[in-house]
Design an enzyme around this catalytic site. Structure first.
Site, PDB file in Angstrom:
ATOM      1  N   TYR A  64      51.695   4.599 -13.090  1.00 42.59           N
ATOM      2  CA  TYR A  64      51.047   5.380 -14.155  1.00 42.59           C
ATOM      3  C   TYR A  64      50.881   6.857 -13.782  1.00 42.59           C
ATOM      4  CZ  TYR A  64      46.516   5.376 -11.735  1.00 42.59           C
ATOM      5  OH  TYR A  64      45.505   5.586 -10.832  1.00 42.59           O
ATOM      6  N   HIS A  84      40.614  -0.363 -14.499  1.00 38.92           N
ATOM      7  CA  HIS A  84      40.232   0.556 -15.585  1.00 38.92           C
ATOM      8  C   HIS A  84      39.707   1.868 -15.009  1.00 38.92           C
ATOM      9  CE1 HIS A  84      39.518  -2.781 -18.881  1.00 38.92           C
ATOM     10  NE2 HIS A  84      40.714  -2.841 -18.318  1.00 38.92           N
ATOM     11  N   LYS A 102      38.146  -3.251 -23.334  1.00 40.70           N
ATOM     12  CA  LYS A 102      36.892  -3.849 -22.888  1.00 40.70           C
ATOM     13  C   LYS A 102      37.159  -4.768 -21.718  1.00 40.70           C
ATOM     14  CE  LYS A 102      37.239  -7.784 -23.409  1.00 40.70           C
ATOM     15  NZ  LYS A 102      38.182  -8.885 -23.034  1.00 40.70           N
ATOM     16  N   ASP A 185      34.371 -11.167 -20.112  1.00 39.92           N
ATOM     17  CA  ASP A 185      35.627 -11.249 -20.873  1.00 39.92           C
ATOM     18  C   ASP A 185      35.367 -11.342 -22.378  1.00 39.92           C
ATOM     19  OD1 ASP A 185      38.329 -11.592 -21.554  1.00 39.92           O
ATOM     20  OD2 ASP A 185      38.137 -13.768 -21.454  1.00 39.92           O
TER      21      ASP A 185
HETATM   22  N1  LIG Z   1      40.208  -6.406 -27.053  1.00 34.57           N
HETATM   23  C1  LIG Z   1      40.864  -7.543 -26.954  1.00 34.57           C
HETATM   24  O1  LIG Z   1      40.996  -8.294 -27.906  1.00 34.57           O
HETATM   25  C2  LIG Z   1      41.509  -7.897 -25.630  1.00 34.57           C
HETATM   26  C3  LIG Z   1      42.329  -9.033 -25.556  1.00 34.57           C
HETATM   27  C4  LIG Z   1      42.935  -9.319 -24.326  1.00 34.57           C
HETATM   28  C5  LIG Z   1      42.696  -8.522 -23.218  1.00 34.57           C
HETATM   29  N2  LIG Z   1      41.870  -7.439 -23.336  1.00 34.57           N
HETATM   30  C6  LIG Z   1      41.618  -6.563 -22.170  1.00 34.57           C
HETATM   31  O2  LIG Z   1      42.822  -5.865 -21.886  1.00 34.57           O
HETATM   32  C7  LIG Z   1      42.984  -5.734 -20.476  1.00 34.57           C
HETATM   33  C8  LIG Z   1      44.329  -6.343 -20.071  1.00 34.57           C
HETATM   34  O3  LIG Z   1      44.369  -7.690 -20.463  1.00 34.57           O
HETATM   35  P1  LIG Z   1      45.766  -8.402 -20.801  1.00 34.57           P
HETATM   36  O4  LIG Z   1      45.428  -9.678 -21.481  1.00 34.57           O
HETATM   37  O5  LIG Z   1      46.667  -7.458 -21.458  1.00 34.57           O
HETATM   38  O6  LIG Z   1      46.266  -8.711 -19.314  1.00 34.57           O
HETATM   39  P2  LIG Z   1      47.761  -9.019 -18.822  1.00 34.57           P
HETATM   40  O7  LIG Z   1      47.603  -9.741 -17.544  1.00 34.57           O
HETATM   41  O8  LIG Z   1      48.536  -9.642 -19.936  1.00 34.57           O
HETATM   42  O9  LIG Z   1      48.412  -7.588 -18.585  1.00 34.57           O
HETATM   43  C9  LIG Z   1      47.900  -6.734 -17.602  1.00 34.57           C
HETATM   44  C10 LIG Z   1      48.796  -5.548 -17.434  1.00 34.57           C
HETATM   45  O10 LIG Z   1      48.244  -4.702 -16.427  1.00 34.57           O
HETATM   46  C11 LIG Z   1      49.287  -4.324 -15.526  1.00 34.57           C
HETATM   47  N3  LIG Z   1      48.735  -4.039 -14.209  1.00 34.57           N
HETATM   48  C12 LIG Z   1      48.345  -4.949 -13.292  1.00 34.57           C
HETATM   49  N4  LIG Z   1      47.904  -4.317 -12.186  1.00 34.57           N
HETATM   50  C13 LIG Z   1      48.016  -2.995 -12.419  1.00 34.57           C
HETATM   51  C14 LIG Z   1      47.728  -1.847 -11.651  1.00 34.57           C
HETATM   52  N5  LIG Z   1      47.228  -1.927 -10.415  1.00 34.57           N
HETATM   53  N6  LIG Z   1      47.961  -0.648 -12.188  1.00 34.57           N
HETATM   54  C15 LIG Z   1      48.460  -0.547 -13.425  1.00 34.57           C
HETATM   55  N7  LIG Z   1      48.749  -1.599 -14.212  1.00 34.57           N
HETATM   56  C16 LIG Z   1      48.532  -2.822 -13.702  1.00 34.57           C
HETATM   57  C17 LIG Z   1      50.205  -5.513 -15.506  1.00 34.57           C
HETATM   58  O11 LIG Z   1      51.461  -5.154 -15.015  1.00 34.57           O
HETATM   59  C18 LIG Z   1      50.210  -5.891 -16.990  1.00 34.57           C
HETATM   60  O12 LIG Z   1      51.097  -5.108 -17.698  1.00 34.57           O
HETATM   61  C19 LIG Z   1      41.773  -6.382 -19.844  1.00 34.57           C
HETATM   62  O13 LIG Z   1      40.816  -5.406 -19.573  1.00 34.57           O
HETATM   63  C20 LIG Z   1      41.266  -7.339 -20.915  1.00 34.57           C
HETATM   64  O14 LIG Z   1      39.874  -7.561 -20.831  1.00 34.57           O
HETATM   65  C21 LIG Z   1      41.302  -7.116 -24.522  1.00 34.57           C
END
Ligand SMILES: NC(=O)c1ccc[n+]([C@@H]2O[C@H](COP(=O)([O-])OP(=O)(O)OC[C@H]3O[C@@H](n4cnc5c(N)ncnc54)[C@H](O)[C@@H]3O)[C@@H](O)[C@H]2O)c1
Length: 376
Positions: A64, A84, A102, A185
């Site tokens: 990033y 985050h 979140k 979560d």
């Molecule tokens: N608002 C909602 O409805 C909702 C739904 C699902 C997840 N989320 C939130 O979104 C976030 C991600 O969840 P997700 O379900 O997409 O997870 P995921 O596991 O599907 O994806 C995570 C992503 O983060 C990347 N990643 C991992 N380590 C990293 C690092 N050190 N530096 C940069 N990128 C990195 C991964 O490669 C992947 O692309 C979480 O904070 C989760 O709480 C929100």
């Protein structure tokens, strides 16, 4: 934060961190005129590349930092919770406005760091509390703001899943990466919604308990989060049920309950109940069921129950409205609708529930100084 107004004559250049739920952010940006999603970054380059192809995003980067070097206006962050804070702090320092999924962070300490970084950078940091943008939530907020319920003195916020531990053994169930389990979560959404309706009163004390009744026994997974390679060896060091009781400086109180797995009647029961002096309200966002909103008042000695009209536009999702609100605030130079400061309040409460669960004591969050008190 006094965000600078985005000039209307040039497009807003946005970068995406992560390739999971970020899909909904990408779709949201692509519905707003004058916004370009110019890059996506993540260590899982293949998954990022697939998203880039699907949504026509020109650049894919593994790191990033390289994306921030492109000179972006804004960044969406949706990566494991523990990342985050470092990514948001770097993005703010690089001059980007940030929409962060979140919870704001994995811990209140990280959330504090993020709020400070936003203040120092003069850029906007918004939390993606998308549940605020569901039609029933918008209707309830209008009623609360119009004074229909009067002052709200108590709220009950529940997000109870009967079964559905996400990503078992991966980051969701690993405390150092997630910050916690069901509460951080899914509970985080309904807790925010309750606080949003109550006007974000200042919490002064928190008491809570957490349980891990299902995860350690490899139960309650259901179909969430894909296949698990080695279930026996998978990490699960978070809670699958949490309950908390919060007191606020204005005398109001709140109960929060959250589970990934629990023996209860519905596959997913998501309910916010508000108790006001002049009226009450019950909002449901339960999975697989129509969302509902009911308002309870009295008139002429009779109970009155109403179902307010809900404006539902099926072409626009809650995520679309959230992203549009973020872009709108950047362009107008106004504070974001879900500022990081509110994400920090949520994290202080969640942290306090976890600390209270560990110590068996009530946690004092008042400005007199945080401490633990023996439960009477
Ligand atoms: N608002 C909602 O409805 C909702 C739904 C699902 C997840 N989320 C939130 O979104 C976030 C991600 O969840 P997700 O379900 O997409 O997870 P995921 O596991 O599907 O994806 C995570 C992503 O983060 C990347 N990643 C991992 N380590 C990293 C690092 N050190 N530096 C940069 N990128 C990195 C991964 O490669 C992947 O692309 C979480 O904070 C989760 O709480 C929100």
């Amino acid at each position: 934060m006094t965000a600078q107004i985005q000039p209307a004559e040039r497009p807003l250049r946005v970068g995406i961190c992560g390739s999971g739920i970020t899909t909904v952010h990408i779709k949201g940006y692509q519905k707003v005129a004058g916004v370009e999603v110019v890059a996506i970054a993540g260590p899982d380059v293949e998954r990022c590349r697939k998203l880039a192809e699907r949504y026509g995003i020109p650049r894919v980067l593994a790191d990033y930092h390289d994306m921030l070097a492109l000179g972006l206006d804004a960044v969406s962050i949706a990566v494991p919770n523990a990342f985050h804070a470092p990514i948001a702090v770097d993005a703010l320092a690089a001059g980007c406005h940030v929409l962060c999924e979140k919870p704001l962070a994995a811990t209140a300490a990280d959330a504090t760091r993020m709020v400070e970084a936003a203040r120092e950078s003069d850029r906007m940091l918004m939390v993606a509390f998308n549940r605020r943008y569901l039609p029933t939530s918008l209707a309830l907020k209008r009623l609360v703001d119009a004074g229909t319920l009067g002052p709200i003195y108590h709220a009950s916020a529940t997000w109870l899943r009967r079964g559905g531990i996400p990503g078992f053994g991966r980051w969701f169930t690993t405390k150092t990466l997630s910050g916690g389990g069901a509460l951080v979560d899914v509970g985080v959404h309904i807790l925010d919604l309750a606080l949003h309706m109550m006007g974000y009163p200042e919490p002064v004390s928190v008491s809570g308990s957490t349980y891990a009744q299902f995860g350690p026994r490899r139960k309650g997974l259901m179909s969430y989060g894909g296949p698990i390679d080695d279930l026996a060896a998978a990490t699960f060091d978070v809670e699958d049920f949490a309950a908390g009781f919060v007191r606020f400086v204005d005398g109001a109180t709140l109960v929060v309950e959250s589970s990934w797995a629990a023996h209860q009647g519905q596959s997913e029961s998501v309910v916010l109940t508000l108790y006001g002096r002049d009226g009450g309200a019950r909002l449901t966002h339960s999975g697989g069921e129509p969302h509902t909103l009911r308002v309870f008042t009295d008139g002429d000695g009779q109970f009155v129950e109403t179902a307010p009209a809900i404006a539902d536009d099926s072409t626009t999702s809650d995520y679309d409205r959230e992203v549009a609100a973020f872009v709108g605030a950047i362009r107008a130079g106004t504070p974001p609708p879900a500022p990081a400061e509110q994400g920090l309040v949520v994290m202080r409460i969640i942290d306090a529930v976890y600390r209270s669960a560990e110590t068996g004591r009530q946690i004092d969050l008042s400005s007199a100084g945080e401490s633990e008190e023996a439960v009477a």
